[in-house]
Design an enzyme around this catalytic site. Structure first.
Site, PDB file in Angstrom:
ATOM      1  N   ASN A   1       0.859  -1.194   0.000  1.00 18.72           N
ATOM      2  CA  ASN A   1       0.000   0.000   0.000  1.00 18.72           C
ATOM      3  C   ASN A   1       0.891   1.239   0.000  1.00 18.72           C
ATOM      4  O   ASN A   1       1.444   1.613   1.030  1.00 18.72           O
ATOM      5  CB  ASN A   1      -0.915  -0.030   1.227  1.00 18.72           C
ATOM      6  CG  ASN A   1      -1.860   1.163   1.256  1.00 18.72           C
ATOM      7  OD1 ASN A   1      -1.987   1.910   0.281  1.00 18.72           O
ATOM      8  ND2 ASN A   1      -2.530   1.353   2.377  1.00 18.72           N
TER       9      ASN A   1
ATOM     10  N   LYS B   1       0.024   4.240  -0.359  1.00 13.97           N
ATOM     11  CA  LYS B   1      -0.672   5.393   0.226  1.00 13.97           C
ATOM     12  C   LYS B   1      -0.461   6.625  -0.667  1.00 13.97           C
ATOM     13  O   LYS B   1      -0.396   6.496  -1.884  1.00 13.97           O
ATOM     14  CB  LYS B   1      -0.226   5.601   1.674  1.00 13.97           C
ATOM     15  CG  LYS B   1      -0.403   4.337   2.526  1.00 13.97           C
ATOM     16  CD  LYS B   1      -0.148   4.558   3.992  1.00 13.97           C
ATOM     17  CE  LYS B   1      -0.327   3.247   4.751  1.00 13.97           C
ATOM     18  NZ  LYS B   1      -0.152   3.429   6.210  1.00 13.97           N
TER      19      LYS B   1
ATOM     20  N   HIS C   1      -9.390   0.816   5.105  1.00 14.91           N
ATOM     21  CA  HIS C   1      -8.130   1.064   5.806  1.00 14.91           C
ATOM     22  C   HIS C   1      -8.363   2.021   6.971  1.00 14.91           C
ATOM     23  O   HIS C   1      -9.226   2.896   6.912  1.00 14.91           O
ATOM     24  CB  HIS C   1      -7.103   1.647   4.834  1.00 14.91           C
ATOM     25  CG  HIS C   1      -5.710   1.650   5.367  1.00 14.91           C
ATOM     26  ND1 HIS C   1      -5.242   2.606   6.249  1.00 14.91           N
ATOM     27  CD2 HIS C   1      -4.672   0.804   5.165  1.00 14.91           C
ATOM     28  CE1 HIS C   1      -3.984   2.354   6.547  1.00 14.91           C
ATOM     29  NE2 HIS C   1      -3.617   1.259   5.910  1.00 14.91           N
TER      30      HIS C   1
ATOM     31  N   GLU D   1      -6.931   4.534   7.982  1.00 15.44           N
ATOM     32  CA  GLU D   1      -6.830   5.961   7.661  1.00 15.44           C
ATOM     33  C   GLU D   1      -8.118   6.474   7.025  1.00 15.44           C
ATOM     34  O   GLU D   1      -8.516   7.621   7.240  1.00 15.44           O
ATOM     35  CB  GLU D   1      -5.622   6.193   6.742  1.00 15.44           C
ATOM     36  CG  GLU D   1      -4.314   5.980   7.480  1.00 15.44           C
ATOM     37  CD  GLU D   1      -3.149   5.559   6.588  1.00 15.44           C
ATOM     38  OE1 GLU D   1      -2.092   5.239   7.139  1.00 15.44           O
ATOM     39  OE2 GLU D   1      -3.324   5.534   5.344  1.00 15.44           O
TER      40      GLU D   1
ATOM     41  N   GLU E   1      -5.112  -5.093  10.602  1.00 11.09           N
ATOM     42  CA  GLU E   1      -4.077  -4.095  10.857  1.00 11.09           C
ATOM     43  C   GLU E   1      -4.341  -3.398  12.194  1.00 11.09           C
ATOM     44  O   GLU E   1      -5.233  -2.543  12.280  1.00 11.09           O
ATOM     45  CB  GLU E   1      -4.069  -3.043   9.747  1.00 11.09           C
ATOM     46  CG  GLU E   1      -3.740  -3.582   8.374  1.00 11.09           C
ATOM     47  CD  GLU E   1      -3.512  -2.447   7.383  1.00 11.09           C
ATOM     48  OE1 GLU E   1      -2.404  -2.354   6.845  1.00 11.09           O
ATOM     49  OE2 GLU E   1      -4.443  -1.653   7.179  1.00 11.09           O
TER      50      GLU E   1
ATOM     51  N   GLY F   1       2.694   2.542  10.864  1.00 13.58           N
ATOM     52  CA  GLY F   1       3.547   3.713  10.728  1.00 13.58           C
ATOM     53  C   GLY F   1       4.182   4.185  12.018  1.00 13.58           C
ATOM     54  O   GLY F   1       4.782   5.261  12.079  1.00 13.58           O
TER      55      GLY F   1
ATOM     56  N   SER G   1       3.535  -2.083  10.318  1.00 12.58           N
ATOM     57  CA  SER G   1       4.998  -2.009  10.439  1.00 12.58           C
ATOM     58  C   SER G   1       5.672  -3.340  10.104  1.00 12.58           C
ATOM     59  O   SER G   1       6.598  -3.782  10.794  1.00 12.58           O
ATOM     60  CB  SER G   1       5.402  -1.534  11.845  1.00 12.58           C
ATOM     61  OG  SER G   1       4.922  -0.225  12.078  1.00 12.58           O
TER      62      SER G   1
END
Length: 307
Positions: free
Chosen positions: A70, A72, A154, A156, A224, A230, A270
């Site tokens: 991904n 992003k 996701h 985000e 996730e 991150g 990560s």
């Protein structure tokens, strides 16, 4: 007696699998009469084959490992060309399915540079085919430019853009109907994990998908933990496996044993070349959804984590 040692064997193989322990119990056929030495050998062979084919490890290997990258909101034509060159020149594990989640504006560019064996995914798509939805992209548009996957749900999208479980599930329903394969993301925040709500949260998110998804064939679930995305933190292989095993049991209890056995569940958060091999050894981890590391050459090592 017939010279064929298996002629008098009435074969009725059944398999009983405990979904909690993931250990098969095989029930083998009774011989119709006192077994000869040849029949004993055949029975032993059948036993070995059955246990070999239905062990946890065999079920794990039957689910093709799937690694998604991904990107992003990262990349430009120059950097994307370099990444695609690296992937094109690398010896990628043929037993691992690879999918690249590329920014929408570069999807066609990346598709033309990547090997045909590597799939391309949109990072988002809306729940209808067309209309007055400024800035949105439809699954049919993704398909039109060569994408065959889409990443939905996701963290985000959930946290920054306030997408609800219901909206994400509606997006997944429409994307599947349009012929795209879906990476359906779920995961808990740090506060939720510390409050002991991890299972509750991922079950809620899965319930939303389950209300809309009827055929799970083209779905990959990506677990996730939000606190590990991150941040440099990652769930230990044991922590990740624990949640994946819970999800596998949830699928058995709420969808079907068949879906539970076949559905691939990726881990994301990560993931790096340094921790990928240990994570990949866990029986219910069927791949990764990789963020920052997918922009680096080490992504090749992550793809090859099962080798």
């Amino acid at each position: 007696m017939d010279n064929n040692p298996s002629a008098d064997i009435s074969v009725d193989l059944r398999l009983s699998v405990s979904s909690k322990a993931h250990k098969p119990t095989a029930v083998f056929p009774k011989l119709s009469k006192r077994p000869s030495e040849g029949q004993k050998k055949v029975s032993k062979l059948l036993s070995e084959i059955l246990y070999a084919n239905f062990s946890t490890d065999s079920k794990m290997s039957a689910r093709k490992f799937c690694v998604g990258g991904n990107w992003k909101m990262n990349g430009d034509q120059k950097s994307i060309a370099e990444i695609c060159k690296t992937l094109s020149g690398a010896a990628l594990d043929p037993n691992t399915e690879v999918v690249i989640g590329c920014p929408a504006i570069y999807l066609m560019y990346a598709r033309n540079l990547l090997p045909c064996t590597v799939g391309v995914a949109g990072q988002n798509a809306y729940k209808v085919a067309k209309g007055a939805f400024t800035g949105e992209i439809s699954p049919s548009m993704l398909k039109d430019i060569g994408a065959d996957w889409v990443i939905l749900g996701h963290s985000e999208r959930r946290a920054i853009f306030n997408e609800s479980d219901e909206l994400i599930a509606e997006k997944a329903e429409h994307a599947l109907a349009e012929g795209l394969k879906v990476i359906a993301c779920i995961g808990e925040t740090l506060d939720e994990r510390e409050a002991g709500k991890t299972n509750e949260v991922v079950a809620r998110q899965m319930c939303a998908y389950a209300k809309k998804v009827r055929d799970w064939t083209n779905v990959v679930v990506a677990y996730e933990p939000v606190w590990a995305i991150g941040t440099g933190k990652t769930a230990t292989p044991e922590q990740a496996q624990e949640v994946h095993a819970f999800l596998r049991q949830w699928l058995t209890d709420n969808i079907s044993k068949e879906v539970s056995a076949a559905l691939r569940i990726q881990y994301g958060g990560s993931v790096t070349a340094a921790n990928a091999k240990e994570l990949a050894k866990k029986p219910d981890i069927d791949g990764f959804l990789v963020g920052g590391a997918s922009l680096k050459p080490e992504f090749v090592d992550i793809i090859n984590a099962r080798q």
